[in-house]
Design a protein around this motif. Structure first.
Motif, PDB file in Angstrom:
ATOM      1  N   ASN A  36       0.483   5.884   0.432  1.00 46.34           N
ATOM      2  CA  ASN A  36      -0.118   6.987   0.511  1.00 46.34           C
ATOM      3  C   ASN A  36      -0.096   7.567  -0.843  1.00 46.34           C
ATOM      4  O   ASN A  36       0.566   7.594  -1.670  1.00 46.34           O
TER       5      ASN A  36
ATOM      6  N   GLU B 261      -8.536   3.233   3.644  1.00 45.85           N
ATOM      7  CA  GLU B 261      -7.063   3.168   3.867  1.00 45.85           C
ATOM      8  C   GLU B 261      -6.803   2.194   4.922  1.00 45.85           C
ATOM      9  O   GLU B 261      -7.576   1.979   5.909  1.00 45.85           O
TER      10      GLU B 261
ATOM     11  N   THR C  27       0.946  -1.090  -0.208  1.00 45.90           N
ATOM     12  CA  THR C  27      -0.008  -0.121  -0.218  1.00 45.90           C
ATOM     13  C   THR C  27       0.767   1.371   0.073  1.00 45.90           C
ATOM     14  O   THR C  27       1.931   1.177   0.649  1.00 45.90           O
TER      15      THR C  27
ATOM     16  N   SER D  66      -1.966   6.301   8.745  1.00 40.75           N
ATOM     17  CA  SER D  66      -2.281   5.854   7.476  1.00 40.75           C
ATOM     18  C   SER D  66      -1.126   5.332   6.420  1.00 40.75           C
ATOM     19  O   SER D  66      -0.150   6.154   6.311  1.00 40.75           O
TER      20      SER D  66
ATOM     21  N   GLY E 216      -2.085   3.967   3.378  1.00 40.02           N
ATOM     22  CA  GLY E 216      -2.373   4.620   2.267  1.00 40.02           C
ATOM     23  C   GLY E 216      -3.394   3.401   1.750  1.00 40.02           C
ATOM     24  O   GLY E 216      -3.935   2.315   2.446  1.00 40.02           O
ATOM     25  N   ARG E 217      -3.538   3.404   0.414  1.00 42.44           N
ATOM     26  CA  ARG E 217      -4.270   2.391  -0.274  1.00 42.44           C
ATOM     27  C   ARG E 217      -3.628   1.199  -0.840  1.00 42.44           C
ATOM     28  O   ARG E 217      -2.528   1.518  -1.399  1.00 42.44           O
TER      29      ARG E 217
END
Length: 617
Positions: free
Chosen positions: A345, A450, A343, A383, A385-386
């Motif tokens: 960001n 996320e 993942t 986070s 991210g994805r």
């Protein structure tokens, strides 16, 4: 007028070219690779010179008797020798096995045992090392049944002829084996194919970092570890990104060198674990800061260990006067079993955190947004991210069932980047590489799509019926002045009625350890309402870490229970090196070298000609 060559972002995809072909085709691109030496001098290779050297060294590996598919251990502390030899191995179809070099003369016994286990698990035919370390490595030829050759990287046999036809490399061929940094009695080598490698490189370079012809990479990361190897050797070489390599030990000794090199070479991309950001902040004073211009930085990736929100915020604030943009920070998540990145960001967004209710998290595994108006305890996570395009992440509970939004579970990753399993480890492969995806062993939760990583499943602290991530305790302990940040381990021990909390931390203040222990105990209790049954202070470098610098909680706990904490010597090169240990290993290696020479001469006598073994040094 010459037509500009198209950039790799227009020509490279997950289907090709392979890294060896990209290196050869990139010979016409501007720029190249710079190796900074320990004395701060630099050596530059244009991409044309690099490709030529790699082609030649690949022929020399073949001349040394190595064939496609042979596994070859690489113990090369020097970045220049590592880069050239690793790329040459890919070119020749040889399967390199990057290994960390001996870092402490006082720990040679353990190092040699680990090296022998890795080489045996890889069924390595040869070991390539440099002149500096080869005198102590010869005994491995007696310990590893499959090991036929020990070769010095800059003394390979001469070879002539046309460069190797790279058409022999197929996407499903094994590119290299990446042994996980925590390998112990049964090391696991992650099988990275060219297919999974290209799938990961493509999403990193095209989508995660959005590489342009103006980008310059700067790295001090160890090249035997996945983030340094894939992120800052294979990815830049695939895209012909100019790259500057610093010796890892130079950064450790002089953390300011990292930002100074970015300033000097106008670096736009660099990555590091959380501890490096704390180190750079602490060791860069106002005078040095005033000489830096970091406005060139596009992305500073942060991964490989849990990201501490306060550490990253302090780093951004500290270097803001040097022009560092707050949007440059790029927390991410990955692991060797996924080749590397999982993942990211969004580029240019910067640090994003989530503050959740501590009680709901610890009691029920629910990551509910914090209601700070009522003064309830909270936790904050960064986070990551994805998932990158073409990949997916979901969370499962202990029964393997998918959990919902803001529910904590084990992270499961799927997509083309997943490696092919563990080399010759069918049971371990079946346990981790599942049909539904890669079972990471990490815990986290999803919020608005996320990923927030909260810790390792096996390291979870269960105290008084609540779940605590060890890094939450460790970060609080490290806030006490005198405790070395990034050098704290929390775990539990069996108590009379229930599990009890133990904290082990490094400190330079040997005379004040009793006082510091009490301060750590009070601070953790005040911040987390946790009572530490024991706080142990050890000296700098005495906490066990992996080859990539990660804390080894299980090993620390075992040493604590065994009463051996701090007795294994320090991690740094030459720190408390035992002269007798070095002499012992040199003697064993000398004997092994003589035995190897006798075997080589015997083979030559019965074959009637010089064989490949004659190239051994």
């Amino acid at each position: 007028m010459l037509t500009p060559r198209p950039h790799a972002s227009q020509t490279h995809t997950a289907n090709g070219p392979t890294v060896p072909l990209a290196v050869r085709e990139g010979a016409g691109n501007p720029g190249g690779v710079t190796f900074v030496r320990p004395d701060r001098t630099e050596r530059f290779y244009s991409f044309a010179r690099l490709a030529e050297e790699v082609d030649q060294r690949a022929l020399r590996l073949r001349a040394a008797g190595l064939a496609k598919g042979d596994r070859v251990g690489l113990i090369l502390p020097d970045n220049e020798e590592f880069v050239l030899t690793f790329l040459a191995a890919l070119n020749a179809g040889v399967v390199p096995v990057p290994m960390y070099p001996p870092m402490s003369l006082g720990r040679l016994d353990g190092y040699m045992e680990t090296a022998a286990r890795i080489l045996s698990a890889a069924e390595a035919k040869a070991l390539v090392c440099d002149q500096q370390v080869q005198p102590v490595l010869w005994s491995l030829t007696n310990r590893v049944h499959s090991l036929e050759h020990l070769l010095v990287s800059n003394r390979l046999p001469d070879a002539t002829g046309e460069p190797i036809d790279l058409g022999h490399i197929a996407l499903d061929d094994v590119a290299f084996l990446q042994f996980t940094s925590g390998s112990t009695a049964e090391p696991k080598g992650v099988v990275v194919t060219h297919r999974s490698l290209l799938a990961n490189l493509d999403v990193i370079m095209r989508h995660g970092l959005q590489i342009t012809p103006e980008d310059v990479a700067v790295s001090w990361l160890p090249l035997y570890h996945d983030m340094g190897l894939i992120g800052f050797l294979l990815a830049p070489m695939w895209y012909s990104v100019p790259t500057v390599y610093l010796p890892t030990l130079s950064f450790v000794k002089h953390p300011t060198l990292w930002m100074q090199t970015i300033h000097k070479h106008r670096g736009s991309i660099a990555f590091a674990p959380n501890f490096a950001y704390a180190l750079a902040t602490r060791r860069t004073n106002a005078a040095e800061l005033a000489r830096l211009d970091l406005s060139c930085v596009k992305a500073l990736g942060c991964g490989a260990e849990p990201n501490h929100p306060a550490t990253l915020r302090r780093f951004l604030a500290h270097f803001a006067p040097a022009g560092l943009k707050p949007t440059a920070l790029l927390p991410c998540y990955g692991m060797a079993e996924a080749t590397l990145a999982m993942t990211f960001n969004p580029l240019g967004r910067g640090l994003r955190t989530d503050r959740i209710d501590a009680d709901a998290y610890q009691r029920h595994g629910a990551a509910l947004p914090a209601d700070e108006k009522h003064g309830r305890p909270t936790l904050e996570f960064v986070s990551c991210g994805r998932p990158l395009p073409g990949h997916d992440v979901h969370l499962v509970n202990e029964h393997g069932h998918t959990v919902g939004e803001r529910q904590v579970g084990e992270i499961v990753f799927s997509g083309r980047s997943i490696a092919a399993g563990y080399f010759n480890r069918m049971a371990a492969t079946a346990e981790v590489f599942r049909p539904e995806g890669l079972r990471t062993g990490d815990l986290g939760y999803l919020a608005d799509g996320e990923l927030f990583v909260t810790g390792r499943k096996k390291d979870l602290l269960i105290l008084n019926g609540r779940n605590y991530d060890p890094q939450t305790v460790e970060w609080q302990a490290a806030e006490v002045p005198g405790i070395r940040k990034g050098n704290v381990v929390a775990f539990t021990r069996p108590g009379a009625d229930t599990e009890e909390l133990v904290i082990v931390a490094e400190s330079r203040e040997s005379a004040a350890r009793a006082r510091l222990g009490d301060e750590v105990r009070r601070h953790v209790q005040a911040q987390l309402c946790l009572v530490a049954a024991d706080v142990v202070l050890v000296g700098p470098g005495e906490l066990p870490k992996t080859s990539s610098g990660k804390l080894q909680r299980a090993r620390t706990r075992q040493q604590y229970l065994d009463g051996t904490l701090g007795r294994a010597g320090v991690r740094t090169l030459g720190g408390r090196a035992q002269a007798w240990s070095l002499a012992k290993h040199l003697s064993w290696s000398f004997l092994a070298r003589m035995q190897h020479s006798v075997k080589r001469r015997t083979r030559r006598f019965f074959s009637g000609r010089a064989g490949a073994g004659d190239t051994d040094v």
